[in-house]
Enzyme design. Structure first.
Site, PDB file in Angstrom:
ATOM      1  N   ASN A  51     -11.974 -11.290 -23.807  1.00 52.69           N
ATOM      2  CA  ASN A  51     -12.688 -12.263 -22.972  1.00 52.69           C
ATOM      3  C   ASN A  51     -13.058 -11.680 -21.615  1.00 52.69           C
ATOM      4  O   ASN A  51     -14.107 -12.010 -21.052  1.00 52.69           O
ATOM      5  CB  ASN A  51     -11.876 -13.554 -22.828  1.00 52.69           C
ATOM      6  CG  ASN A  51     -10.689 -13.425 -21.906  1.00 52.69           C
ATOM      7  OD1 ASN A  51     -10.790 -13.625 -20.699  1.00 52.69           O
ATOM      8  ND2 ASN A  51      -9.526 -13.086 -22.460  1.00 52.69           N
ATOM      9  N   CYS A  87     -12.971 -22.541 -27.987  1.00 49.55           N
ATOM     10  CA  CYS A  87     -12.018 -22.473 -26.877  1.00 49.55           C
ATOM     11  C   CYS A  87     -12.671 -22.883 -25.561  1.00 49.55           C
ATOM     12  O   CYS A  87     -13.636 -22.257 -25.109  1.00 49.55           O
ATOM     13  CB  CYS A  87     -11.471 -21.050 -26.768  1.00 49.55           C
ATOM     14  SG  CYS A  87     -10.396 -20.804 -25.341  1.00 49.55           S
ATOM     15  N   GLU A  97      -6.206 -11.117 -32.803  1.00 53.26           N
ATOM     16  CA  GLU A  97      -6.425 -12.497 -33.261  1.00 53.26           C
ATOM     17  C   GLU A  97      -7.155 -12.511 -34.594  1.00 53.26           C
ATOM     18  O   GLU A  97      -6.824 -13.307 -35.486  1.00 53.26           O
ATOM     19  CB  GLU A  97      -7.221 -13.288 -32.218  1.00 53.26           C
ATOM     20  CG  GLU A  97      -7.458 -14.727 -32.656  1.00 53.26           C
ATOM     21  CD  GLU A  97      -8.367 -15.511 -31.723  1.00 53.26           C
ATOM     22  OE1 GLU A  97      -9.057 -16.427 -32.201  1.00 53.26           O
ATOM     23  OE2 GLU A  97      -8.390 -15.202 -30.507  1.00 53.26           O
TER      24      GLU A  97
END
EC number: 1.17.7.4
Length: 332
Positions: free
Chosen positions: A224, A194, A126
């Site tokens: 995560n 997020c 990302e």
């Protein structure tokens, strides 16, 4: 043994959308379809899609001409998009809409003449994609010490953006350090962080108050999921990251009265069930689910896949506007 399941846990809306895109592309165009990088960071998900006919590659030069090509949920650089267009590949973009929002914010800050600072992990797909989406130099910071090392004047117009798999809690100290470092700093509202990352981390913190051991289900390369394990450990509870029940070490739970289970945003619920089955093989298990946030976020699919209907019982992503991206708190 008591087992408490975190709420929320597992798949987020961006992951559901990405997997649906691959599923529907296979249904509409047939196998194979090519996916640049793992669609999400979970081996079970990737292996399941591979069995259906998806082929995962790291670079576009591994994709045949005219092939259906899908960009992963993590996003890609402008150069990758341009190469796909140059080769006239049939490209579908499964980038999470929240990642796209970060890209847009970064470009807007750069266009306004600000130095763009990205808070994230070096080398994460990302982060690589985000840095490649902004037509200006991007300064990557991973910790407060990196902020001090930035070679920019204190009065330079600066703006920060963040990797979506970092929560408000993860970035708070770095943002504060940036605020002390620069006199002209702007950044997105914390509501733009997020929702899934923040919700899962908050749930683990609450879970840690009730259990003796925490099992985090997710892939070793999932940012995560690793962070969930770290939070459990930081809370003083032995915490372990496992992909499925086969990786459960009985010694971890031998003396535990209460075991907590959560799952990263790219981990399917089937793996939660697999870990519970592994615990049942060790003895009787009583399961309960923690009260917490119930997520109702869904993201629109690419229009060309809207008519590709999944088989009964398969995941379905309803087309709704981004304005309805919400996470409702409910009791029970």
């Amino acid at each position: 043994m008591q087992v408490i399941l975190a709420q929320p846990r597992g798949f987020c809306a961006g992951v559901v959308r990405a997997i649906d895109i691959v599923d529907r592309a296979l249904l509409k165009y047939g196998a194979p379809v090519y996916v640049r990088h793992e669609i999400v960071h979970n081996k079970h998900v990737v292996d399941g899609l591979r069995q259906k006919g998806a082929r995962f590659v790291e670079e576009l030069d591994e994709v045949p001409d005219d092939a259906v090509t899908i960009f992963s949920a993590h996003g890609v650089s402008r150069e990758i998009v341009a190469e796909a267009r140059r080769r006239e590949l049939h490209a579908l973009d499964a980038t999470c809409p929240l990642v796209v929002k970060v890209h847009t914010q970064g470009r807007q800050y750069a266009a306004a003449g600000r130095h763009v600072i990205l808070i994230g992990h070096a080398g994460h797909p990302e982060v690589v994609g985000t840095m490649g989406q902004i037509p200006a130099p991007v300064h990557l910071v991973q910790c407060e010490a990196d902020v001090a090392r930035l070679d920019l004047p204190a009065d330079a117009p600066a703006a920060y953006i963040t990797q979506t798999t970092l929560s408000v809690d993860d970035t708070r100290n770095i943002i504060a350090a940036l605020g002390r470092r620069f006199t002209n700093l702007v950044g997105p509202n914390t509501r733009d962080i997020c929702y899934a990352t923040q919700n899962r981390q908050s749930a683990v913190r609450e879970l840690s108050q009730r259990v003796d051991v925490i099992l985090v289900i997710g892939a070793s390369n999932s940012s995560n999921s690793n962070r969930l394990r770290e939070i459990g450990t930081e809370s003083g509870v032995p915490s372990y990251l496992i992909a499925d029940g086969s990786e459960l070490d009985p010694g971890w739970v031998r003396d535990a009265n209460v075991v907590g289970i959560t799952a990263g945003a790219s981990a399917p619920e089937s793996m939660v069930e697999d870990v519970i089955a592994a615990l049942r093989r060790l003895g009787p298990v009583e399961i309960s689910t923690m009260e917490g946030i119930e997520e109702h976020a869904e993201f629109r699919l690419p229009a060309e896949l809207a008519d590709a209907t999944l088989a009964p019982g398969a995941r379905k992503t309803t087309e709704i506007s981004d304005a309805r991206l919400v996470a409702h708190t409910v009791a029970g």
